[in-house]
Design a protein around this motif. Structure first.
Motif, PDB file in Angstrom:
ATOM      1  N   ARG A   1       0.822  -1.208   0.000  1.00 47.66           N
ATOM      2  CA  ARG A   1       0.000   0.000   0.000  1.00 47.66           C
ATOM      3  C   ARG A   1       0.860   1.264   0.000  1.00 47.66           C
ATOM      4  NH1 ARG A   1      -5.073  -1.780   3.077  1.00 47.66           N
ATOM      5  NH2 ARG A   1      -3.634  -1.899   4.822  1.00 47.66           N
TER       6      ARG A   1
ATOM      7  N   LYS B   1       0.989   3.777  -2.992  1.00 49.53           N
ATOM      8  CA  LYS B   1      -0.020   4.859  -3.099  1.00 49.53           C
ATOM      9  C   LYS B   1      -0.991   4.733  -4.267  1.00 49.53           C
ATOM     10  CE  LYS B   1       1.925   7.485   0.203  1.00 49.53           C
ATOM     11  NZ  LYS B   1       2.509   6.443   1.071  1.00 49.53           N
TER      12      LYS B   1
ATOM     13  N   SER C   1       1.296  -7.132  -2.078  1.00 51.52           N
ATOM     14  CA  SER C   1       0.580  -7.507  -0.848  1.00 51.52           C
ATOM     15  C   SER C   1      -0.922  -7.478  -1.154  1.00 51.52           C
ATOM     16  CB  SER C   1       0.873  -6.502   0.259  1.00 51.52           C
ATOM     17  OG  SER C   1       0.242  -5.267  -0.054  1.00 51.52           O
ATOM     18  N   ARG C   2      -1.681  -8.067  -0.266  1.00 49.18           N
ATOM     19  CA  ARG C   2      -3.132  -7.997  -0.464  1.00 49.18           C
ATOM     20  C   ARG C   2      -3.620  -6.563  -0.284  1.00 49.18           C
ATOM     21  NH1 ARG C   2      -7.499 -11.924   2.367  1.00 49.18           N
ATOM     22  NH2 ARG C   2      -9.112 -10.385   2.699  1.00 49.18           N
TER      23      ARG C   2
ATOM     24  N   GLN D   1      -0.954 -11.285  -5.929  1.00 48.24           N
ATOM     25  CA  GLN D   1      -0.966 -11.332  -4.453  1.00 48.24           C
ATOM     26  C   GLN D   1      -0.126 -12.478  -3.891  1.00 48.24           C
ATOM     27  OE1 GLN D   1      -4.817 -11.226  -2.448  1.00 48.24           O
ATOM     28  NE2 GLN D   1      -3.908 -12.386  -0.772  1.00 48.24           N
ATOM     29  N   ILE D   2       0.709 -12.115  -2.928  1.00 45.08           N
ATOM     30  CA  ILE D   2       1.564 -13.094  -2.246  1.00 45.08           C
ATOM     31  C   ILE D   2       1.113 -13.173  -0.791  1.00 45.08           C
ATOM     32  CG2 ILE D   2       3.938 -13.460  -1.415  1.00 45.08           C
ATOM     33  CD1 ILE D   2       4.757 -12.062  -4.128  1.00 45.08           C
TER      34      ILE D   2
ATOM     35  N   THR E   1      -3.375 -16.056   1.567  1.00 44.32           N
ATOM     36  CA  THR E   1      -4.488 -16.274   0.645  1.00 44.32           C
ATOM     37  C   THR E   1      -4.083 -15.927  -0.787  1.00 44.32           C
ATOM     38  OG1 THR E   1      -5.271 -14.121   1.413  1.00 44.32           O
ATOM     39  CG2 THR E   1      -6.403 -16.047   2.268  1.00 44.32           C
TER      40      THR E   1
ATOM     41  N   SER F   1       4.092  -3.635   4.986  1.00 42.48           N
ATOM     42  CA  SER F   1       4.305  -3.547   6.439  1.00 42.48           C
ATOM     43  C   SER F   1       4.840  -4.850   7.042  1.00 42.48           C
ATOM     44  CB  SER F   1       3.003  -3.154   7.133  1.00 42.48           C
ATOM     45  OG  SER F   1       1.988  -4.090   6.826  1.00 42.48           O
TER      46      SER F   1
ATOM     47  N   GLN G   1       0.002 -12.425   7.506  1.00 42.04           N
ATOM     48  CA  GLN G   1      -0.587 -13.117   6.355  1.00 42.04           C
ATOM     49  C   GLN G   1       0.262 -12.911   5.096  1.00 42.04           C
ATOM     50  OE1 GLN G   1      -2.297 -10.848   8.183  1.00 42.04           O
ATOM     51  NE2 GLN G   1      -4.036 -11.901   9.119  1.00 42.04           N
ATOM     52  N   HIS G   2       0.978 -11.801   5.007  1.00 44.22           N
ATOM     53  CA  HIS G   2       1.862 -11.598   3.862  1.00 44.22           C
ATOM     54  C   HIS G   2       3.122 -12.451   4.028  1.00 44.22           C
ATOM     55  CE1 HIS G   2       3.530  -9.658   0.346  1.00 44.22           C
ATOM     56  NE2 HIS G   2       4.680  -9.593   0.992  1.00 44.22           N
TER      57      HIS G   2
ATOM     58  N   ASN H   1      11.190   0.412   3.586  1.00 38.46           N
ATOM     59  CA  ASN H   1      10.022   0.962   4.269  1.00 38.46           C
ATOM     60  C   ASN H   1      10.446   2.226   5.004  1.00 38.46           C
ATOM     61  OD1 ASN H   1       7.734   1.294   6.163  1.00 38.46           O
ATOM     62  ND2 ASN H   1       7.161  -0.739   5.406  1.00 38.46           N
TER      63      ASN H   1
ATOM     64  N   LEU I   1      10.375   4.984  -0.423  1.00 31.66           N
ATOM     65  CA  LEU I   1      10.526   4.108  -1.597  1.00 31.66           C
ATOM     66  C   LEU I   1      10.646   4.890  -2.889  1.00 31.66           C
ATOM     67  CD1 LEU I   1       7.709   3.515  -3.516  1.00 31.66           C
ATOM     68  CD2 LEU I   1       6.935   2.750  -1.294  1.00 31.66           C
TER      69      LEU I   1
HETATM   70  P1  FAD Z   1       0.020  -1.584   5.016  1.00 34.41           P
HETATM   71  O1  FAD Z   1      -0.110  -2.503   6.184  1.00 34.41           O
HETATM   72  O2  FAD Z   1      -0.849  -0.412   4.934  1.00 34.41           O
HETATM   73  O3  FAD Z   1       1.543  -1.174   4.894  1.00 34.41           O
HETATM   74  C1  FAD Z   1       2.040  -0.190   4.037  1.00 34.41           C
HETATM   75  C2  FAD Z   1       3.486   0.027   4.410  1.00 34.41           C
HETATM   76  O4  FAD Z   1       4.060   0.927   3.486  1.00 34.41           O
HETATM   77  C3  FAD Z   1       3.692   0.607   5.803  1.00 34.41           C
HETATM   78  O5  FAD Z   1       4.575  -0.218   6.550  1.00 34.41           O
HETATM   79  C4  FAD Z   1       4.291   1.993   5.554  1.00 34.41           C
HETATM   80  O6  FAD Z   1       5.252   2.360   6.539  1.00 34.41           O
HETATM   81  C5  FAD Z   1       4.941   1.779   4.209  1.00 34.41           C
HETATM   82  N1  FAD Z   1       5.095   3.018   3.421  1.00 34.41           N
HETATM   83  C6  FAD Z   1       4.121   3.952   3.174  1.00 34.41           C
HETATM   84  N2  FAD Z   1       4.616   4.914   2.374  1.00 34.41           N
HETATM   85  C7  FAD Z   1       5.923   4.599   2.129  1.00 34.41           C
HETATM   86  C8  FAD Z   1       6.959   5.220   1.377  1.00 34.41           C
HETATM   87  N3  FAD Z   1       6.753   6.364   0.685  1.00 34.41           N
HETATM   88  N4  FAD Z   1       8.176   4.610   1.353  1.00 34.41           N
HETATM   89  C9  FAD Z   1       8.404   3.445   2.027  1.00 34.41           C
HETATM   90  N5  FAD Z   1       7.453   2.841   2.763  1.00 34.41           N
HETATM   91  C10 FAD Z   1       6.221   3.404   2.798  1.00 34.41           C
HETATM   92  N6  FAD Z   1      -2.062  -9.804   3.064  1.00 34.41           N
HETATM   93  C11 FAD Z   1      -1.194 -10.216   2.126  1.00 34.41           C
HETATM   94  O7  FAD Z   1      -0.289  -9.472   1.738  1.00 34.41           O
HETATM   95  N7  FAD Z   1      -1.330 -11.458   1.560  1.00 34.41           N
HETATM   96  C12 FAD Z   1      -2.297 -12.316   1.920  1.00 34.41           C
HETATM   97  O8  FAD Z   1      -2.368 -13.424   1.361  1.00 34.41           O
HETATM   98  C13 FAD Z   1      -3.219 -11.921   2.926  1.00 34.41           C
HETATM   99  N8  FAD Z   1      -4.182 -12.750   3.365  1.00 34.41           N
HETATM  100  C14 FAD Z   1      -4.997 -12.355   4.386  1.00 34.41           C
HETATM  101  C15 FAD Z   1      -5.949 -13.237   4.881  1.00 34.41           C
HETATM  102  C16 FAD Z   1      -6.766 -12.861   5.938  1.00 34.41           C
HETATM  103  C17 FAD Z   1      -7.769 -13.841   6.480  1.00 34.41           C
HETATM  104  C18 FAD Z   1      -6.652 -11.563   6.476  1.00 34.41           C
HETATM  105  C19 FAD Z   1      -7.521 -11.149   7.630  1.00 34.41           C
HETATM  106  C20 FAD Z   1      -5.718 -10.684   5.990  1.00 34.41           C
HETATM  107  C21 FAD Z   1      -4.894 -11.058   4.925  1.00 34.41           C
HETATM  108  N9  FAD Z   1      -3.951 -10.173   4.393  1.00 34.41           N
HETATM  109  C22 FAD Z   1      -3.068 -10.626   3.464  1.00 34.41           C
HETATM  110  C23 FAD Z   1      -3.929  -8.741   4.763  1.00 34.41           C
HETATM  111  C24 FAD Z   1      -2.861  -8.371   5.763  1.00 34.41           C
HETATM  112  O9  FAD Z   1      -3.356  -8.568   7.074  1.00 34.41           O
HETATM  113  C25 FAD Z   1      -2.462  -6.890   5.622  1.00 34.41           C
HETATM  114  O10 FAD Z   1      -3.617  -6.085   5.743  1.00 34.41           O
HETATM  115  C26 FAD Z   1      -1.790  -6.546   4.286  1.00 34.41           C
HETATM  116  O11 FAD Z   1      -0.736  -7.438   4.033  1.00 34.41           O
HETATM  117  C27 FAD Z   1      -1.248  -5.132   4.360  1.00 34.41           C
HETATM  118  O12 FAD Z   1      -0.734  -4.760   3.121  1.00 34.41           O
HETATM  119  P2  FAD Z   1       0.444  -3.685   3.040  1.00 34.41           P
HETATM  120  O13 FAD Z   1       1.603  -4.158   3.846  1.00 34.41           O
HETATM  121  O14 FAD Z   1       0.676  -3.404   1.607  1.00 34.41           O
HETATM  122  O15 FAD Z   1      -0.238  -2.383   3.635  1.00 34.41           O
END
Ligand code: FAD
Length: 321
Positions: free
Chosen positions: A211, A214, A236-237, A250-251, A254, A269, A273-274, A288, A307
């Motif tokens: 995420r 952006k 990521s999801r 998606q990695i 799930t 992050s 789950q990731h 990050n 990033l």
């Molecule tokens: P966020 O948690 O929002 O993290 C974004 C990160 O980006 C933060 O650490 C932030 O510091 C960083 N960031 C922001 N801006 C910048 C920048 N400019 N430069 C550098 N860093 C920056 N997730 C998966 O990935 N795969 C799955 O298979 C999966 N299965 C799931 C199954 C279930 C049943 C559930 C409940 C959840 C599942 N999830 C899965 C979701 C998981 O819990 C997280 O919500 C998801 O992985 C978060 O995605 P993210 O890390 O991209 O986003």
């Protein structure tokens, strides 16, 4: 005791998937000096068959039919079952791919045999084969032995090194006649998703975005870095849910489970789950801006930074190598 081991190969877009060659290398050890038989299923795929011999199979069985042009569970199961009845093998290996995951349990049930799924390593101990497989989303590993019947396992891609290709290896390619009947499903059309490039599950380098990217347009930054490194883009999801990219990327728990040599997590992050889908990567690099991000706990190398500064710089530097 030496064994006869069948390797059910998989062809995609006119080429064997690497996991087929990896399974041959595993079969070679499991056979303990016995015979490794590659099985090729499809239509007009005879020209490819020799490849399995170049990668170590002693012999190849070719099962061709217009009804096997595309994978269907009942068609391929009939093909494999015919081969198994003819060959009476001690072991069967197949890649832990979408097809392998679908086909192997069906075959195991039909043959009344056990199945070790998603093996990432194995040891031959005396007459037994001890397979290692991850459990609890990769947080623990168990070792499993098949006590009775056929040693049947699916092999996770990218974990067992294949043998070097050697075109001087020789072996027979034999045709197996099979009548495929009562197909329960017929594939009319395969619609490919728009993502292209290196296959995620077999990529040796993955640049994955979260995420923190952006928006979807910014995934271009990851594509540029992945292209320079000869890798694939994952996500990521969080990124998929936000519609930055296709769910095919998606990695995680799930999503896809990957084991590349190098995994670069960008703006992810590190949710549990990731991590379940990538923690067995050989080298993990995390980028990050939050020094407390959980991803740093499993990273071999961490870059705390924005990033949008770091990724283009990495791409430029790798271009020079
Ligand atoms: P966020 O948690 O929002 O993290 C974004 C990160 O980006 C933060 O650490 C932030 O510091 C960083 N960031 C922001 N801006 C910048 C920048 N400019 N430069 C550098 N860093 C920056 N997730 C998966 O990935 N795969 C799955 O298979 C999966 N299965 C799931 C199954 C279930 C049943 C559930 C409940 C959840 C599942 N999830 C899965 C979701 C998981 O819990 C997280 O919500 C998801 O992985 C978060 O995605 P993210 O890390 O991209 O986003």
């Amino acid at each position: 005791m030496s064994k006869k081991v069948l390797v059910i190969s998989e062809i995609r877009d006119g080429e064997f998937r690497n996991v087929s060659f990896e399974a041959i290398a595993a079969a070679k050890q499991i056979s303990n000096g016995g015979e490794v038989v590659g099985v090729v299923i499809g239509n007009h795929v005879g020209d490819l068959s020799k490849q399995l011999i170049y990668f170590g199979a002693d012999r190849v069985l070719l099962v061709e039919s217009d009804k096997l042009e595309k994978y269907t569970p009942s068609g391929f199961a009939q093909a494999v079952q015919t081969v198994v009845e003819q060959e009476d093998p001690d072991g069967i290996l197949i890649g832990h791919t979408a097809i392998g995951r679908d086909l192997a349990p069906k075959l195991a049930a039909r043959m009344n045999s056990g199945l070790v799924s998603d093996a990432i390593a194995f040891e031959v101990v005396g007459d037994e084969v001890l397979f290692t497989r991850p459990i609890y989303s990769g947080k623990a590993f168990e070792k499993v032995v098949v006590k009775d019947g056929i040693v049947f396992a699916t092999i996770r891609p990218n974990n067992i090194a294949s043998l070097e290709k050697d075109e001087t290896r020789s072996g027979n390619v034999q045709t197996v006649d099979v009548e495929i009947k009562d197909l329960q499903t017929v594939i009319k059309e395969v619609v490919k998703n728009t993502t292209s490039g290196v296959d995620l599950s077999e990529a040796s380098v993955i640049v994955a975005g979260g995420r923190g990217l952006k928006n979807g347009d910014n995934f271009k930054l990851l594509e540029d870095l992945a292209t320079v490194l000869g890798g694939a883009v994952g996500a990521s999801r969080g990124a998929c849910d936000a519609d930055y990219c296709d769910y095919a990327l998606q990695i995680g728990q799930t999503g896809k489970v990957v084991t590349p040599d190098l995994y670069i997590a960008v703006g992810i992050s590190g949710a549990i789950q990731h991590v379940a889908g990538m923690s067995n990567s050989k080298v993990i690099v995390a980028i990050n801006k939050d020094p407390e991000a959980e991803i740093f706990q499993i990273a071999d190398y961490g870059i705390v930074g924005d990033l949008f500064d770091v990724v283009p710089k990495l791409t430029e530097e790798f271009k020079k190598v």
